[in-house]
Design a protein around this motif. Structure first.
Motif, mmCIF file in Angstrom:
data_model
loop_
_atom_site.group_PDB
_atom_site.id
_atom_site.type_symbol
_atom_site.label_atom_id
_atom_site.label_comp_id
_atom_site.label_asym_id
_atom_site.label_seq_id
_atom_site.Cartn_x
_atom_site.Cartn_y
_atom_site.Cartn_z
ATOM 1 N N ASP A 1 0.260 9.489 -11.982
ATOM 2 C CA ASP A 1 -0.729 10.458 -12.450
ATOM 3 C C ASP A 1 -0.074 11.558 -13.282
ATOM 4 O O ASP A 1 -0.631 12.003 -14.279
ATOM 5 C CB ASP A 1 -1.469 11.074 -11.265
ATOM 6 C CG ASP A 1 -2.434 10.096 -10.605
ATOM 7 O OD1 ASP A 1 -2.719 9.044 -11.213
ATOM 8 O OD2 ASP A 1 -2.898 10.387 -9.494
ATOM 9 N N ALA A 2 1.117 12.010 -12.874
ATOM 10 C CA ALA A 2 1.821 13.053 -13.624
ATOM 11 C C ALA A 2 2.235 12.561 -15.005
ATOM 12 O O ALA A 2 2.283 13.338 -15.956
ATOM 13 C CB ALA A 2 3.046 13.523 -12.842
ATOM 14 N N LEU A 3 2.523 11.274 -15.114
ATOM 15 C CA LEU A 3 2.905 10.698 -16.395
ATOM 16 C C LEU A 3 1.779 10.814 -17.415
ATOM 17 O O LEU A 3 2.017 10.952 -18.609
ATOM 18 C CB LEU A 3 3.299 9.228 -16.192
ATOM 19 C CG LEU A 3 3.857 8.458 -17.370
ATOM 20 C CD1 LEU A 3 5.201 9.056 -17.788
ATOM 21 C CD2 LEU A 3 4.039 6.998 -16.993
ATOM 22 N N PHE A 4 0.527 10.798 -16.933
ATOM 23 C CA PHE A 4 -0.638 10.879 -17.816
ATOM 24 C C PHE A 4 -1.365 12.214 -17.644
ATOM 25 O O PHE A 4 -2.586 12.262 -17.570
ATOM 26 C CB PHE A 4 -1.592 9.714 -17.544
ATOM 27 C CG PHE A 4 -1.010 8.397 -17.934
ATOM 28 C CD1 PHE A 4 -1.054 7.972 -19.247
ATOM 29 C CD2 PHE A 4 -0.406 7.576 -16.983
ATOM 30 C CE1 PHE A 4 -0.519 6.756 -19.614
ATOM 31 C CE2 PHE A 4 0.123 6.357 -17.342
ATOM 32 C CZ PHE A 4 0.077 5.950 -18.665
ATOM 33 N N SER A 5 -0.632 13.289 -17.516
ATOM 34 C CA SER A 5 -1.177 14.652 -17.459
ATOM 35 C C SER A 5 -2.059 14.906 -16.241
ATOM 36 O O SER A 5 -3.036 15.643 -16.326
ATOM 37 C CB SER A 5 -1.961 14.973 -18.729
ATOM 38 O OG SER A 5 -1.142 14.814 -19.858
ATOM 39 N N GLY A 6 -1.742 14.302 -15.130
ATOM 40 C CA GLY A 6 -2.439 14.601 -13.888
ATOM 41 C C GLY A 6 -3.768 13.907 -13.687
ATOM 42 O O GLY A 6 -4.416 14.114 -12.681
ATOM 43 N N GLY A 7 -4.195 13.096 -14.611
ATOM 44 C CA GLY A 7 -5.466 12.404 -14.430
ATOM 45 C C GLY A 7 -5.290 11.083 -13.705
ATOM 46 O O GLY A 7 -4.229 10.468 -13.754
ATOM 47 N N ASN A 8 -6.323 10.645 -13.015
ATOM 48 C CA ASN A 8 -6.231 9.375 -12.296
ATOM 49 C C ASN A 8 -6.922 8.220 -13.026
ATOM 50 O O ASN A 8 -6.972 7.115 -12.515
ATOM 51 C CB ASN A 8 -6.771 9.505 -10.885
ATOM 52 C CG ASN A 8 -8.214 9.962 -10.855
ATOM 53 O OD1 ASN A 8 -8.840 10.119 -11.882
ATOM 54 N ND2 ASN A 8 -8.722 10.197 -9.664
ATOM 55 N N ILE A 9 -7.435 8.464 -14.199
ATOM 56 C CA ILE A 9 -8.098 7.393 -14.944
ATOM 57 C C ILE A 9 -7.129 6.273 -15.322
ATOM 58 O O ILE A 9 -7.504 5.101 -15.245
ATOM 59 C CB ILE A 9 -8.839 7.965 -16.174
ATOM 60 C CG1 ILE A 9 -10.018 8.805 -15.684
ATOM 61 C CG2 ILE A 9 -9.317 6.861 -17.093
ATOM 62 C CD1 ILE A 9 -10.811 9.465 -16.761
ATOM 63 N N PRO A 10 -5.860 6.547 -15.691
ATOM 64 C CA PRO A 10 -4.944 5.431 -15.951
ATOM 65 C C PRO A 10 -4.765 4.508 -14.739
ATOM 66 O O PRO A 10 -4.646 3.301 -14.895
ATOM 67 C CB PRO A 10 -3.631 6.123 -16.325
ATOM 68 C CG PRO A 10 -4.059 7.414 -16.897
ATOM 69 C CD PRO A 10 -5.257 7.831 -16.103
ATOM 70 N N GLN B 1 0.827 -1.204 0.000
ATOM 71 C CA GLN B 1 0.000 0.000 0.000
ATOM 72 C C GLN B 1 0.865 1.260 0.000
ATOM 73 O O GLN B 1 0.541 2.244 -0.663
ATOM 74 C CB GLN B 1 -0.931 0.007 1.214
ATOM 75 C CG GLN B 1 -2.022 -1.013 1.145
ATOM 76 C CD GLN B 1 -2.864 -1.060 2.408
ATOM 77 O OE1 GLN B 1 -2.464 -0.602 3.465
ATOM 78 N NE2 GLN B 1 -4.047 -1.641 2.292
ATOM 79 N N MET B 2 1.970 1.229 0.732
ATOM 80 C CA MET B 2 2.875 2.380 0.756
ATOM 81 C C MET B 2 3.543 2.573 -0.602
ATOM 82 O O MET B 2 3.711 3.715 -1.061
ATOM 83 C CB MET B 2 3.922 2.204 1.857
ATOM 84 C CG MET B 2 3.338 2.310 3.247
ATOM 85 S SD MET B 2 4.521 1.984 4.555
ATOM 86 C CE MET B 2 5.736 3.227 4.256
ATOM 87 N N ILE B 3 3.912 1.479 -1.251
ATOM 88 C CA ILE B 3 4.530 1.578 -2.574
ATOM 89 C C ILE B 3 3.557 2.191 -3.572
ATOM 90 O O ILE B 3 3.923 3.066 -4.363
ATOM 91 C CB ILE B 3 5.025 0.190 -3.044
ATOM 92 C CG1 ILE B 3 6.197 -0.264 -2.171
ATOM 93 C CG2 ILE B 3 5.422 0.214 -4.512
ATOM 94 C CD1 ILE B 3 6.591 -1.711 -2.369
ATOM 95 N N VAL B 4 2.297 1.767 -3.520
ATOM 96 C CA VAL B 4 1.282 2.335 -4.414
ATOM 97 C C VAL B 4 1.080 3.813 -4.113
ATOM 98 O O VAL B 4 0.969 4.637 -5.028
ATOM 99 C CB VAL B 4 -0.042 1.550 -4.286
ATOM 100 C CG1 VAL B 4 -1.183 2.287 -4.948
ATOM 101 C CG2 VAL B 4 0.107 0.166 -4.876
ATOM 102 N N SER B 5 1.037 4.170 -2.834
ATOM 103 C CA SER B 5 0.853 5.580 -2.468
ATOM 104 C C SER B 5 2.001 6.443 -2.959
ATOM 105 O O SER B 5 1.788 7.558 -3.432
ATOM 106 C CB SER B 5 0.721 5.713 -0.948
ATOM 107 O OG SER B 5 -0.428 5.061 -0.503
ATOM 108 N N LEU B 6 3.223 5.946 -2.836
ATOM 109 C CA LEU B 6 4.374 6.717 -3.291
ATOM 110 C C LEU B 6 4.444 6.802 -4.816
ATOM 111 O O LEU B 6 4.938 7.787 -5.368
ATOM 112 C CB LEU B 6 5.666 6.109 -2.744
ATOM 113 C CG LEU B 6 5.865 6.229 -1.234
ATOM 114 C CD1 LEU B 6 7.083 5.434 -0.798
ATOM 115 C CD2 LEU B 6 5.992 7.685 -0.829
ATOM 116 N N GLY B 7 3.960 5.786 -5.509
ATOM 117 C CA GLY B 7 4.018 5.779 -6.965
ATOM 118 C C GLY B 7 2.828 6.429 -7.637
ATOM 119 O O GLY B 7 2.861 6.685 -8.841
ATOM 120 N N ALA B 8 1.768 6.725 -6.881
ATOM 121 C CA ALA B 8 0.555 7.263 -7.490
ATOM 122 C C ALA B 8 0.763 8.653 -8.073
ATOM 123 O O ALA B 8 0.260 8.961 -9.153
ATOM 124 C CB ALA B 8 -0.580 7.288 -6.471
#
Length: 147
Positions: free
Chosen positions: A102-111, A91-98
């Motif tokens: 999101d920035a990789l895809f222009s700030g959206g969370n849909i990816p 869960q911590m790894i996902v939180s740190l990578g989120a």
């Protein structure tokens, strides 16, 4: 089975997010401020369905760990602590990578909403293929443990 429910619900979340974003683009900011009853109902249904696998995730691993380690002498606390670390570290790894994801895809969370059902499907298929098939007669509870 619960991983497949999570897969279906997360796929539904991705679809609802895409529909909501498309409505926001076509209908303007009033859609985001106002109410869209269909999106709201679909979201509530998905989160209600997610309650079933979540209840299994919150209770079953800890009860099985307690039952299996009751007679080992090593202590249930240590086993449950290790199990808790196995849950929290990913869960911590996902939180740190989120954020970077999101920035990789222009700030959206849909990816991220698209990636989540893929991981849930992979986990369900892996669990189905790799975990042993236990019949109801092969598991024997060790009962209550005191002391």
């Amino acid at each position: 089975m619960s991983n497949f429910i999570v897969f279906a619900c997360m796929a539904g979340t991705a679809i609802i997010s895409l529909v909501s974003v498309n409505k926001y683009i076509t209908e303007g900011i009033q859609h985001a401020i106002g109410e869209n009853r269909a999106i709201k109902i679909a979201s509530l249904v998905i989160f209600a369905l997610l309650g079933f696998p979540l209840s299994i995730t919150y209770s079953v691993p800890f009860s099985i760990t307690s039952d299996l380690t009751a007679d080992t002498g090593g202590g249930q606390g240590l086993a449950i602590g290790v199990l808790n670390l196995a849950i929290v570290i990913p869960q911590m790894i996902v939180s740190l990578g989120a954020g970077p994801w999101d920035a990789l895809f222009s700030g959206g969370n849909i990816p991220a909403f698209v990636l989540a059902p893929l991981f849930a499907l992979a986990a369900g298929v892996t669990a189905t293929l790799k975990l042993p098939n236990l019949s109801s007669g092969s598991f024997k509870s060790s009962g209550f443990h005191f002391g």
